[in-house]
Design an enzyme around this catalytic site. Structure first.
Site, short mmCIF file in Angstrom:
data_model
loop_
_atom_site.label_atom_id
_atom_site.label_comp_id
_atom_site.label_asym_id
_atom_site.label_seq_id
_atom_site.Cartn_x
_atom_site.Cartn_y
_atom_site.Cartn_z
N HIS A 482 0.79 -0.90 -0.34
CA HIS A 482 0.94 0.55 -0.31
C HIS A 482 -0.43 1.23 -0.37
CE1 HIS A 482 3.06 4.40 -1.33
NE2 HIS A 482 1.88 4.66 -1.89
N GLU A 483 -1.24 0.83 -1.34
CA GLU A 483 -2.54 1.48 -1.49
C GLU A 483 -3.46 1.16 -0.31
OE1 GLU A 483 -2.66 3.76 -3.51
OE2 GLU A 483 -0.91 3.18 -4.70
N HIS A 486 -2.82 3.56 2.47
CA HIS A 486 -3.61 4.78 2.31
C HIS A 486 -5.05 4.54 2.74
CE1 HIS A 486 -0.74 7.40 0.40
NE2 HIS A 486 -0.56 6.63 -0.65
N HIS A 489 -5.65 4.45 6.45
CA HIS A 489 -5.50 5.81 6.98
C HIS A 489 -6.83 6.55 6.84
CE1 HIS A 489 -2.75 9.66 7.06
NE2 HIS A 489 -3.31 9.41 8.21
#
Length: 696
Positions: A482-483, A486, A489
């Site tokens: 998940h991190e 980010h 991105h």
């Protein structure tokens, strides 16, 4: 084939290491003066721009962006260190800077002459010649001037500035209180028999914690890697109750400090100020104000979205609870479940149904195997190579530093895309949870060179114990993905205009799309084949264990869905109310009565440590997790249709979503990738929720 981690020396790095923060040289003594000097320089630049009066992108946005980036690069490592390796001196210096930064932000946002120049540029003939990212930055800036109170009369401007400063202080105090309350409690256990049911990994970590304090026995804390095993496995119900009470009352009048770190007053003051600031700007409430920069179009749309999901999920969640209660009574003679029993008996039921537990899986997810597997996933999807750079100045010996580089068609390593610090382990004086933050953004600098992006990736997992490597639960693997979603991105952006580069300028309710999207590969057998491997033998996750893991994926998923909807509805409803009507406990209980299937005990003070909305950026925006999950689930369904490592699909996601940053509206980017607007169906399917659309 597993992506092995290539390690290189600092001399071989492509990123300019001299331009990175020198963490070892950061001294609390110099922080306040340095920040004051940087802000003064920024203000001088603003006044120079206004005095110049030239209505051009170069004079207005590029000059200010350069000054603000220098301030950001000074402040970023200070703020980060305060979160990951705090000390009394650092906290004092950090907190002393918050009013200075708040005042500068307000000064900038309320500068009428500067705003007039931005508006003039927006209406000028030059506007048509700007690139789409430049136009987006300009349009966002004009919008943000309004949201900063630029048009308010002088007395209300002053009040706006006071509110912003107070809100900044309250946010920091809230976060400090949660950290201090978490640190304040520890449980020292000498008798091992009191730990019946706990896995060896939890006992070893607790024993190591005790040794570090020169104590015999075991030390348990309220950090998640220490707290969760007690709740999941401890046979002693009294121990579970004590730890649950300590955790669920943190930063309240009921916590172990007897209210020394109570956040109740901070919450009420924060809500009053948010209500006041939204009304100053002409909004009915803070939720409405929050949506001015988000994808969602109205408060009614958000509430409708959340309630629709609740209606679809609740019948299945009620069945989950009924099944759990029947199981606890039949197998253990427990007629009534307390709050500290649900996780314990749920884990037992999960093991009975699927014959799999987190602890059984943990040996198959050693740190290096997981990280190399994560890198292999993004390598296959986006043609990237990730190398570890040794000898980089960091804030702690456990922190690692990596570069992301393109992979050329011939397989050779290409140019630099971005870099990141990886800080995986829980420790004292480190804020709980997991997050990605910017160290540096991608942008074209004043001399025309392109600055490469740098990220902080932070988790709170158990560190290696003894000679064993760090071993992760599957949930922790999902968190890491998940991190990292980010992170890429932020780092893979092709946009070189700072204001919309990477995660900048992305609507908050769309910013979770890449992070939740990447989680999907943690559940794919093809990816798990190289993501896992026993830490002693290297043996991949056995097929029977893999099958059980996948079968258990949606165990109690409807209950988990309702829990997130409870948080989202509580947050959004609370911020819709005027301050004098925002009775926090009353609102939370009313939301729970409407959507929850498990009612926490009266003493539970969850809200007092809900940092996302009282110390983070999610106020009236916690719904963003579910909103973006609709986008991420639907985006992943395209990979399910075309192949989870289909290079063309991966390239399309890279080019349409990750590389575009905030340069276009999120819906435009999603449609460019998916070919249509998102559907909720994939989210429900991936969650194993069969809620009938007609029920809504």
């Amino acid at each position: 084939m597993t992506h092995s981690i290539t390690r290189i020396s600092s001399q071989e790095a492509l990123v300019d290491l001299h331009a990175l923060p020198q963490f070892s040289k950061i001294s609390p003594v110099n922080i306040v003066q340095s920040v004051q000097d940087a802000i003064a320089k920024c203000k001088d630049t603003v006044e120079s721009v206004v005095e110049n009066g030239e209505i051009s992108y170069q004079n207005l946005i590029e000059r200010l962006d350069q000054a603000d980036d220098e301030l950001s690069q000074l402040w970023s490592p200070i703020g980060h260190m305060n979160s990951v390796l705090s000390s009394d001196e650092l906290r004092e210096a950090h907190d002393a800077c918050l009013p200075l930064l708040s005042e500068y932000s307000t000064y900038l946002g309320q500068h009428e002459k500067l705003c007039a120049l931005y508006q003039a540029l927006q209406k000028s003939e030059h506007y048509a010649n700007l690139s789409p990212p430049q136009k987006k930055v300009l349009d966002n800036a004009v919008r943000d001037f309004t949201l900063s109170g630029v048009a308010l009369p002088a007395d209300k401007k002053q009040r706006f500035a006071e509110i912003r400063s107070q809100m900044s202080d309250l946010s920091s105090t809230f976060s400090n209180n949660v950290m201090d309350a978490t640190l304040h409690y520890s449980k020292h256990i000498v008798d091992e028999s009191a730990l019946s049911g706990l896995p060896e990994s939890a006992k070893e970590a607790a024993a190591q914690a005790a040794q570090q304090k020169d104590l015999t026995g075991y030390i348990f804390t309220l950090d998640i890697p220490s707290y969760l095993p007690i709740m999941m496995y401890a046979d002693d119900a009294a121990l579970r109750e004590e730890i649950y009470r300590a955790y669920s009352t943190r930063a309240s009048s009921l916590d172990a400090s007897n209210g020394k770190f109570d956040n109740t007053d901070n919450i009420n003051k924060t809500l009053a100020l948010r209500s006041e600031i939204s009304q100053l700007l002409g909004f009915d409430n803070y939720s409405e104000y929050s949506l001015a920069t988000k994808m969602a179009e109205s408060t009614e749309q958000v509430i409708g979205f959340l309630e629709d999901l609740a209606i679809r999920s609740k019948p299945q969640a009620e069945q989950d609870v009924a099944e759990l209660k029947a199981y606890a009574e039949k197998e253990f003679g427990v007629k009534e479940l307390n709050a500290w029993d649900y996780t314990y008996y749920s884990e037992k039921l999960k093991q009975q149904k699927y014959a799999v537990s987190d602890e059984e899986l943990r040996p198959y997810f050693p740190e290096d195997k997981v990280i190399s597997g994560l890198f292999e996933v993004v390598s296959r999807l986006y043609s990237l190579t990730i190398v570890e750079v040794e000898g980089v100045d960091t804030w702690h010996k456990d922190v690692r530093f990596f570069e992301i580089r393109d992979t050329q068609v011939d397989g050779s390593i290409g140019g630099l895309r971005g870099s990141f610090y990886l800080d995986l382990y829980a420790r004292a004086k480190k804020r709980g949870g997991a997050w990605m933050d910017e160290c540096r953004v991608k942008r074209t600098t004043a001399d025309g060179t392109v600055q490469s992006p740098v990220a902080y990736l932070t988790c709170n997992f158990n560190a290696p114990v003894g000679k064993k490597p760090a071993l992760f639960t599957h949930d922790e693997v999902v968190t890491l993905f998940h991190e990292f979603g980010h992170g890429i991105h932020h780092m893979l952006t092709k946009v070189t205009v700072g204001g919309v580069s990477g995660i900048n300028g992305v609507a908050w309710d769309a910013v979770e799309l890449p992070s939740q999207f990447l989680e999907n590969w943690c559940w794919e057998p093809e990816a798990l084949a190289f993501l896992s491997g026993h830490y002693e033998t290297g043996e991949p996750l056995p097929k029977d264990l893999l099958g059980k893991l996948l079968a258990a994926k949606n165990f109690q998923s409807a209950m988990q869905m309702l829990r997130q909807l409870e948080f989202s509805l509580f947050d959004f409803t609370l911020h819709q109310l005027p301050a004098d009507a925002a009775n926090v406990r009353k609102v939370l209980n009313e939301v729970r009565e409407k959507v929850s299937v498990i009612m926490p005990p009266e003493f539970n003070r969850f809200e007092n440590s809900f940092g996302h909305i009282f110390a983070g950026g999610y106020a009236a925006g916690y719904y963003s997790y579910k909103w973006a999950e609709v986008l991420s689930s639907d985006a992943f369904s395209k990979f399910e249709e075309e192949g989870i490592f289909n290079p063309d699909t991966g390239r399309s996601f890279l080019e349409n979503i990750l590389e575009k940053g905030g340069s276009q509206e999120p819906m435009e980017l999603f449609v460019a990738f998916r070919g249509r607007e998102p559907s909720i169906d994939a989210l429900l399917r991936h969650s194993g929720i069969t809620g009938d659309a007609q029920a809504a």
